[in-house]
Design a protein around this motif. Sequence first.
Motif, PDB file in Angstrom:
ATOM      1  N   GLN A 155      -0.554   9.094   9.170  1.00 41.95           N
ATOM      2  CA  GLN A 155       0.636   9.228   8.336  1.00 41.95           C
ATOM      3  C   GLN A 155       0.822  10.668   7.864  1.00 41.95           C
ATOM      4  O   GLN A 155       1.932  11.204   7.859  1.00 41.95           O
ATOM      5  N   ARG A 173      14.379  12.926   0.578  1.00 40.92           N
ATOM      6  CA  ARG A 173      13.377  11.859   0.641  1.00 40.92           C
ATOM      7  C   ARG A 173      13.845  10.746   1.581  1.00 40.92           C
ATOM      8  O   ARG A 173      13.048  10.178   2.330  1.00 40.92           O
ATOM      9  N   LEU A 177      11.783   9.408   4.796  1.00 41.36           N
ATOM     10  CA  LEU A 177      11.409   8.004   4.936  1.00 41.36           C
ATOM     11  C   LEU A 177      11.901   7.450   6.274  1.00 41.36           C
ATOM     12  O   LEU A 177      11.200   6.690   6.937  1.00 41.36           O
ATOM     13  N   TRP A 181       9.276   6.133   9.391  1.00 39.38           N
ATOM     14  CA  TRP A 181       9.247   4.699   9.700  1.00 39.38           C
ATOM     15  C   TRP A 181       8.288   4.464  10.850  1.00 39.38           C
ATOM     16  O   TRP A 181       8.376   5.085  11.894  1.00 39.38           O
ATOM     17  N   ASN A 186       6.823  -0.985  10.782  1.00 41.23           N
ATOM     18  CA  ASN A 186       6.274  -1.211   9.455  1.00 41.23           C
ATOM     19  C   ASN A 186       6.945  -0.303   8.430  1.00 41.23           C
ATOM     20  O   ASN A 186       7.117   0.886   8.664  1.00 41.23           O
ATOM     21  N   PHE A 187       7.297  -0.877   7.302  1.00 41.12           N
ATOM     22  CA  PHE A 187       8.031  -0.145   6.279  1.00 41.12           C
ATOM     23  C   PHE A 187       7.166   0.917   5.612  1.00 41.12           C
ATOM     24  O   PHE A 187       6.000   0.693   5.314  1.00 41.12           O
ATOM     25  N   VAL A 188       7.742   2.101   5.397  1.00 48.05           N
ATOM     26  CA  VAL A 188       7.091   3.179   4.665  1.00 48.05           C
ATOM     27  C   VAL A 188       7.823   3.317   3.341  1.00 48.05           C
ATOM     28  O   VAL A 188       9.009   3.661   3.310  1.00 48.05           O
ATOM     29  N   SER A 189       7.147   3.025   2.242  1.00 47.55           N
ATOM     30  CA  SER A 189       7.800   2.988   0.935  1.00 47.55           C
ATOM     31  C   SER A 189       7.933   4.373   0.326  1.00 47.55           C
ATOM     32  O   SER A 189       7.280   5.328   0.746  1.00 47.55           O
ATOM     33  N   ASP A 190       8.774   4.461  -0.685  1.00 52.68           N
ATOM     34  CA  ASP A 190       8.974   5.717  -1.404  1.00 52.68           C
ATOM     35  C   ASP A 190       7.671   6.159  -2.056  1.00 52.68           C
ATOM     36  O   ASP A 190       7.337   7.346  -2.067  1.00 52.68           O
ATOM     37  N   ASN A 191       6.920   5.202  -2.573  1.00 55.76           N
ATOM     38  CA  ASN A 191       5.638   5.532  -3.203  1.00 55.76           C
ATOM     39  C   ASN A 191       4.640   6.052  -2.164  1.00 55.76           C
ATOM     40  O   ASN A 191       3.876   6.987  -2.438  1.00 55.76           O
ATOM     41  N   THR A 192       4.663   5.461  -0.967  1.00 51.85           N
ATOM     42  CA  THR A 192       3.784   5.932   0.107  1.00 51.85           C
ATOM     43  C   THR A 192       4.089   7.381   0.455  1.00 51.85           C
ATOM     44  O   THR A 192       3.176   8.186   0.678  1.00 51.85           O
ATOM     45  N   THR A 194       5.317   9.654  -1.572  1.00 54.51           N
ATOM     46  CA  THR A 194       4.821  10.499  -2.665  1.00 54.51           C
ATOM     47  C   THR A 194       3.328  10.733  -2.536  1.00 54.51           C
ATOM     48  O   THR A 194       2.845  11.871  -2.645  1.00 54.51           O
TER      49      THR A 194
END
Length: 224
Positions: A155, A173, A177, A181, A186-192, A194
């Motif tokens: 990642q 951002r 994101l 992807w 698989n989803f990559v979150s906003d927190n991921t 950061t």
Amino acid sequence: MAEILLVEDDGDIAFAVTAGLARAGYTAHSARTLAQAKAAFDAPRPDLILLDYNLPDGPGDDFCRWVKARADTPVIFLTVRDEEADIVRGLDLGADDYIVKPFSLAVLLSRVAAVLRRAVPGHTADGWLHCGALALDPAATKAYREGREIALTAQEYRLFAVLMENKNQTLTRARLLEKLWDADGNFVSDNTLTVTMKRLREKLGRPSYIQTLRGIGYRLEEPV
């Protein structure tokens, strides 16, 4: 890593080319028709297009003309049409190269790298990307600082590659994101994002190459 869109209706050729591009460190997508290619053009916009001349719903030169009217995205024709008139027509439409089938994958990769060096900032003759003391080898999927390899997770590497491909450009951002992807959906979150950005910054060391534009996104640039 550069994003490449292959517009090719032959499934065997599409599989072989996209697999070869992926092994060389590129992100490759394929479309079987002009309609699919137009739908994929901004999702996200590719850095280069490999385009067949003969497609089920129309000639490839129509799509080349359509692309060049919207962006300066490089186009390489991949086609069995080897007549001089066809080659001249393709190049006159704005194509950056013209490769006749059958072709060697090694030659194709060499021509892709050559076009990207001309079109994508940061590409060098060896295919590496550079920003100050930082370097990225897309073919080997390795990152370096001052010649020493940096140990990155998958990642972190993907994030570093996106930043290097867009050196000196602001990336929101949302755009990051979209780029991050996962290939398997698989989803990559906003927190991921950061957390990954924080860890990448730590591994790249000081001074920091990654600038934060509050409320907007990030930019990779050489420290002042």
